[in-house]
Write an enzyme that holds these catalytic residues in place. Structure first.
Site, PDB file in Angstrom:
ATOM      1  N   GLU A 107      68.331  53.339  53.074  1.00 56.66           N
ATOM      2  CA  GLU A 107      67.199  54.198  53.426  1.00 56.66           C
ATOM      3  C   GLU A 107      65.880  53.695  52.854  1.00 56.66           C
ATOM      4  O   GLU A 107      64.817  54.151  53.256  1.00 56.66           O
ATOM      5  CB  GLU A 107      67.454  55.643  52.971  1.00 56.66           C
ATOM      6  CG  GLU A 107      67.405  55.887  51.466  1.00 56.66           C
ATOM      7  CD  GLU A 107      68.732  55.597  50.790  1.00 56.66           C
ATOM      8  OE1 GLU A 107      68.925  56.045  49.660  1.00 56.66           O
ATOM      9  OE2 GLU A 107      69.568  54.921  51.406  1.00 56.66           O
TER      10      GLU A 107
ATOM     11  N   ASP B  97      44.390  24.640  72.531  1.00 53.34           N
ATOM     12  CA  ASP B  97      43.495  23.641  73.110  1.00 53.34           C
ATOM     13  C   ASP B  97      43.245  22.585  72.035  1.00 53.34           C
ATOM     14  O   ASP B  97      43.412  22.830  70.844  1.00 53.34           O
ATOM     15  CB  ASP B  97      42.186  24.311  73.533  1.00 53.34           C
ATOM     16  CG  ASP B  97      41.357  23.432  74.460  1.00 53.34           C
ATOM     17  OD1 ASP B  97      41.704  22.251  74.615  1.00 53.34           O
ATOM     18  OD2 ASP B  97      40.371  23.936  75.009  1.00 53.34           O
TER      19      ASP B  97
ATOM     20  N   ASP C 167      40.195  31.097  71.191  1.00 55.47           N
ATOM     21  CA  ASP C 167      38.992  31.787  70.729  1.00 55.47           C
ATOM     22  C   ASP C 167      38.014  32.131  71.847  1.00 55.47           C
ATOM     23  O   ASP C 167      36.926  32.626  71.582  1.00 55.47           O
ATOM     24  CB  ASP C 167      38.265  30.947  69.671  1.00 55.47           C
ATOM     25  CG  ASP C 167      37.862  29.568  70.208  1.00 55.47           C
ATOM     26  OD1 ASP C 167      38.113  29.285  71.398  1.00 55.47           O
ATOM     27  OD2 ASP C 167      37.290  28.782  69.435  1.00 55.47           O
TER      28      ASP C 167
ATOM     29  N   ASP D  77      41.010  32.934  76.959  1.00 58.87           N
ATOM     30  CA  ASP D  77      42.218  32.840  76.139  1.00 58.87           C
ATOM     31  C   ASP D  77      42.901  34.183  75.933  1.00 58.87           C
ATOM     32  O   ASP D  77      44.051  34.229  75.483  1.00 58.87           O
ATOM     33  CB  ASP D  77      41.892  32.244  74.761  1.00 58.87           C
ATOM     34  CG  ASP D  77      41.520  30.771  74.836  1.00 58.87           C
ATOM     35  OD1 ASP D  77      42.061  30.077  75.716  1.00 58.87           O
ATOM     36  OD2 ASP D  77      40.687  30.328  74.038  1.00 58.87           O
TER      37      ASP D  77
ATOM     38  N   ASN E 119      80.939  49.173  48.158  1.00 61.21           N
ATOM     39  CA  ASN E 119      81.095  50.423  47.420  1.00 61.21           C
ATOM     40  C   ASN E 119      81.635  51.540  48.298  1.00 61.21           C
ATOM     41  O   ASN E 119      82.488  52.331  47.888  1.00 61.21           O
ATOM     42  CB  ASN E 119      79.760  50.839  46.806  1.00 61.21           C
ATOM     43  CG  ASN E 119      79.435  50.038  45.559  1.00 61.21           C
ATOM     44  OD1 ASN E 119      80.317  49.563  44.861  1.00 61.21           O
ATOM     45  ND2 ASN E 119      78.154  49.868  45.287  1.00 61.21           N
TER      46      ASN E 119
ATOM     47  N   ASN F 214      72.920  55.485  43.971  1.00 59.87           N
ATOM     48  CA  ASN F 214      72.187  54.898  45.092  1.00 59.87           C
ATOM     49  C   ASN F 214      70.696  54.819  44.807  1.00 59.87           C
ATOM     50  O   ASN F 214      70.019  53.836  45.143  1.00 59.87           O
ATOM     51  CB  ASN F 214      72.436  55.719  46.362  1.00 59.87           C
ATOM     52  CG  ASN F 214      71.894  55.048  47.599  1.00 59.87           C
ATOM     53  OD1 ASN F 214      72.179  53.885  47.849  1.00 59.87           O
ATOM     54  ND2 ASN F 214      71.106  55.772  48.366  1.00 59.87           N
TER      55      ASN F 214
ATOM     56  N   ASP G 216      68.594  51.383  44.574  1.00 50.01           N
ATOM     57  CA  ASP G 216      67.417  51.134  45.412  1.00 50.01           C
ATOM     58  C   ASP G 216      66.196  50.838  44.556  1.00 50.01           C
ATOM     59  O   ASP G 216      65.348  50.015  44.922  1.00 50.01           O
ATOM     60  CB  ASP G 216      67.142  52.343  46.309  1.00 50.01           C
ATOM     61  CG  ASP G 216      68.085  52.398  47.503  1.00 50.01           C
ATOM     62  OD1 ASP G 216      68.561  51.326  47.926  1.00 50.01           O
ATOM     63  OD2 ASP G 216      68.346  53.502  48.008  1.00 50.01           O
TER      64      ASP G 216
END
Length: 861
Positions: free
Chosen positions: A304, A346, A609, A613, A677, A702, A706
């Protein structure tokens, strides 16, 4: 020079009433004051097509809170409270809210950092405030502002033209029409009331010749206009809102989705298995506790913290890239940037300096000619379209005895990328002339005569061949060649493309843009980093051959635009992979080449640029532009280089790979350790008469686990990893889970045996022993998994070392504190820690062996 004379005839319109969707705003053709603008900004909101982003922080927080697993846990907490288990309820709620809060704080800070970086390249617009022209951010524009437009600008809002000159807009984003459309200010009697908002369709408003709309871009010409609608009230606003609701899936998003499917399948299987076993075997645990245990198991299996780790890692990557002069507009683009294995660009400004110098002016047969320079100078002086580097070079070489005030502009036929030429009509001492300059092939096709040594010769096959030979000789020497032609202009109100006919070729201009001194070295560096550079240029094959050969690119096969037009998709895909240089290609053909490369599994970047393009920047997996680019190119790009330098790009790519490498570390570690686990917990349900760990203990385990990974974004990445592009390796992640996870389970089951057979552990002692062993092994294994090589030679970052050691220490100390007692822990005997040290050492050694095998098997390093 007088502006009226320079611009020619200016079309104007009287100011007309403005009615916005939310009220009436009186026109202000002279511009607004700062105070008026602030009041209108408060009334109408920021000029953002997707609408104002209010309460973004709360939305982000609740976005984390509505995660399905989080909701289940909060419901479980409420049920526990109702059943009287208030301590457990409080602990569950605290763990969940603490996890969500850390996730939110880190993600929000990273997003704020990314927003600050994006603001450095936010599109600007020229607006009149307090009687002066100023450059402001587009989102600060309000209805009633007077704006100024020029070639290369994005139209920043819906506006009515006040005055215009040779204004051509690209409206394909709204109407789908591929060719530029002329716009002009309506005379006063024709000016009608304009309604802001989305009452009229984009097509209807786009068809009005006096309206310019957000989402379009200026191809050529100049104008001033009065803003009538901004933000979500523009014709483009509802289109943007619909697009924002369905953003295109990037390579990074695709990988995350596939990873989510893998995790979900594993979680569903394990949770259902544990729930059935616990309820079916009627262990001492109550049904409610079994359900709670299964839910906690799901949390333990699901990474998570992945959104937080990903956001922080990519956010820090964006900050590091900013220090290397690379601005990231969208964090997900970092993965695409690092995965890029082909860069299309280019040659101008990439292999060369991009600073054109006019090196010579020749008649059609190659002799020196001042007449060519004179005609070209007038053309560049009076054009109002795209002022290219070629024009700048021409204007640096003003011919002798040329007085600009003696000439008056009568009209202009703007440049477009299909004709590749531009014409102006001037009236001067020698009469009225239409002067054209552009690509030699296109200009020669318009000519029926040529001027050599003051003599006008018919363009026969022989003279045309000599003209083409002159052009070929200049191109083969590396010159960018432009043809110049002229004819007597007819007396008429306006001029169009059809008037470019029966012309006289007067000669060629030769421009020199030599290769950069270090171009060869940087191309070799990119090649060593796994990036192949392909040059897509509109120049001739002769110029492309000269420049590309000088910098070491393979020019044995140069593919021309005419060849591409005859290829089917399969043939083009094969040729696009093999060739490195493409010449005389149109913007549409650049898109075809990149789509062909993507169809072969390549991650394609495009560096551009210019106005033309923008479509290619959208088509590429990662669009790259430069800070000096036109607005439309910067808006289309996801990556902005603050310097037009391939070394800057290369450094940015390496930073992108580092960020992606750290994300993959979390995935490898999380899936393998979590699966091991959870596999152990599922197996223990078959052999233990009680739950192997209480739900609150699983959540704490947990959470600490984390927490140890929060500093992964700061970790160092192996040099071998960043030397080649990497993509999502779902199969490798699955292999880590399947092969390394069970190794963890073996040592878990060994711990079960020791706790029950050696220490004759009570339920509380068993919970405590497995909690400490599980936390130590799955946390310390990060030192092994974080590198594909020898962990003793790959140095982790100091913050990562500190958090891992601190978490393991906290897990050992908690059972000896009052908090441990409340959680159901009890002090461990000293002999247990001797077992813990030995078991952990052997476990890490086995993981290292299997990891090396998996990495070699997938060639991942």
């Amino acid at each position: 020079m007088d502006n009226e004379r320079q611009r020619g005839e200016i079309r104007t319109a009287e100011s007309i009433p403005l009615v916005a969707a939310s009220g009436s705003v009186q026109p202000s053709p002279g511009g607004l004051t700062t105070t008026e603008a602030q009041l209108r900004l408060a009334q109408f909101g920021a000029n953002e097509p997707g609408g104002p982003q209010r309460f973004a922080a709360m939305e982000q927080f609740f976005g984390f809170l509505i995660n399905p697993l989080v909701i289940i846990l909060l419901i479980a907490s409420i049920v526990s409270w109702i059943l009287g288990e208030r301590v457990n309820a409080a602990i569950i709620a605290t763990m969940v809210l603490l996890s969500v809060s850390i996730n939110f704080i880190q993600a929000y800070r990273s997003q704020q950092s990314a927003d600050r970086l994006r603001s450095q390249v936010a599109p600007m617009c020229s607006v009149m405030r307090d009687g002066q022209w100023r450059d402001i951010h587009r989102h600060d524009l309000v209805p009633g502002d007077v704006i100024r437009l020029a070639a290369g600008d994005l139209v920043p809002a819906d506006a009515r033209l006040i005055e215009s000159h040779d204004l051509y807009l690209q409206q394909a984003a709204l109407t789908g029409e591929p060719l530029p459309v002329e716009k002009m200010a309506a005379p006063a009697p024709e000016a009608a009331q304009v309604t802001g908002g989305t009452a009229a369709s984009p097509h209807m408003l786009a068809e009005r010749p006096d309206m310019v709309l957000l989402g379009t871009s200026v191809v050529s010409g100049t104008a001033t206009a009065e803003v009538i609608a901004t933000g979500g009230k523009t014709a483009f606003g509802d289109i943007v809102a619909r697009l924002a609701a369905r953003p295109p899936e990037t390579e990074f998003d695709h990988g995350m989705r596939r990873f989510g499917v893998l995790i979900m399948q594993t979680v569903v299987f394990l949770v259902l298995f544990v729930l059935v076993v616990n309820l079916g075997f009627r262990h001492q645990a109550s049904p409610f506790e079994s359900v709670l245990f299964a839910i906690a198991l799901a949390v333990g299996m699901t990474p998570e913290f992945l959104p937080m780790i990903t956001t922080v890692t990519l956010g820090q990557g964006a900050l590091h890239m900013a220090r290397k002069k690379v601005i990231v507009k969208h964090l997900a683009a970092i993965e695409n940037f690092g995965s890029m294995d082909i860069l299309c660009s280019d040659k101008t400004g990439t292999l060369t300096s991009g600073e054109m110098a006019l090196d010579g002016h020749f008649d059609p047969f190659g002799g020196q000619s001042d007449l060519v320079l004179r005609a070209a100078y007038l053309n560049s002086t009076f054009e109002t379209g795209i002022r290219s580097p070629l024009d700048t070079a021409i204007l640096r070489r003003q011919p002798n005895a040329l007085a600009e005030q003696d000439f008056r502009k009568l009209g202009e036929i703007p440049f477009d990328f299909d004709r590749r030429r531009l014409s102006v009509v001037v009236d001067g001492p020698e009469g009225r002339w239409l002067i054209t300059k552009g690509a030699p092939e296109g200009v020669l096709a318009l000519c029926t005569t040529c001027l050599v040594s003051g003599k006008q010769l018919p363009l026969t096959d022989e003279t045309r061949a000599r003209c083409l030979a002159t052009y070929a000789d200049l191109s083969s020497e590396g010159y960018r060649t432009v043809a110049v032609a002229q004819r007597v202009a007819p007396d008429q109100p306006s001029y169009h493309v059809a008037d470019e006919c029966d012309m006289t070729l007067i000669g060629f201009l030769a421009f020199l843009d030599p290769p950069l001194p270090d171009a060869h070295d940087i191309l070799e560096t990119l090649r060593q980093d796994g990036i192949q550079v392909k040059i897509l240029t509109g120049d001739s094959e002769l110029v492309a051959h000269h420049v590309c050969d000088a910098v070491g690119l393979d020019v044995s096969r140069i593919v021309l635009g005419d060849e591409i037009a005859t290829m089917n998709e399969v043939t083009l895909a094969r040729v696009a992979e093999q060739a490195q240089v493409f010449a005389r290609v149109s913007p549409a053909q650049k898109n075809q080449i990149m789509l062909a490369l993507k169809s072969r599994g390549h991650v394609v970047g495009f560096l551009g640029d210019g106005i033309n393009d923008a479509p290619s920047l959208h088509v590429a997996d990662v669009g790259i532009s430069v800070a000096s680019a036109v607005d439309i190119a910067k808006d289309a790009a996801e990556i902005i280089l603050m310097e037009h330098d391939l070394r800057v790009l290369q450094q940015g790519v390496l930073e992108g790979r580092k960020a992606f490498g750290n994300v993959m570390k979390y995935l490898f570690m999380g899936t393998s350790s979590n699966f091991g686990n959870m596999f152990s917990m599922a197996g223990s349900a078959l052999i233990l008469p009680f739950l192997p760990m209480l739900p609150t203990q699983i959540l704490l385990n947990n959470f600490l686990y984390d927490l140890a990974q929060v500093t992964i974004p700061t970790d160092n990445v192996d040099a071998t990893f960043i030397r080649k592009p990497h993509r999502w390796e779902i199969k490798l992640i699955r292999d880590f889970m399947v092969f390394i996870g069970p190794i963890s389970s073996v040592f878990d089951f060994l711990t079960f045996f020791v706790m029950l057979s050696v220490f004759h552990a009570s339920e509380a002692l068993f919970h405590t022993g497995w909690f400490v062993e599980s936390l130590a092994t799955q946390t310390l294994v990060l030192f092994i998994i974080r590198t594909a090589g020898n962990p003793l030679r790959s140095r982790p970052s100091r913050p990562l070392i500190v958090t891992i050691v601190a978490v393991v220490a906290a897990g050992i100390v908690v059972p000896y504190t009052p908090i441990g007692g409340a959680l159901g822990f009890t002090p461990l005997p000293g002999l247990f820690f001797l077992f813990l040290a030995g078991a952990t050492s052997v476990y890490l050694l086995l993981v290292e062996i299997v990891k090396r095998w998996l990495m070699r098997r997938r060639s991942y390093e």
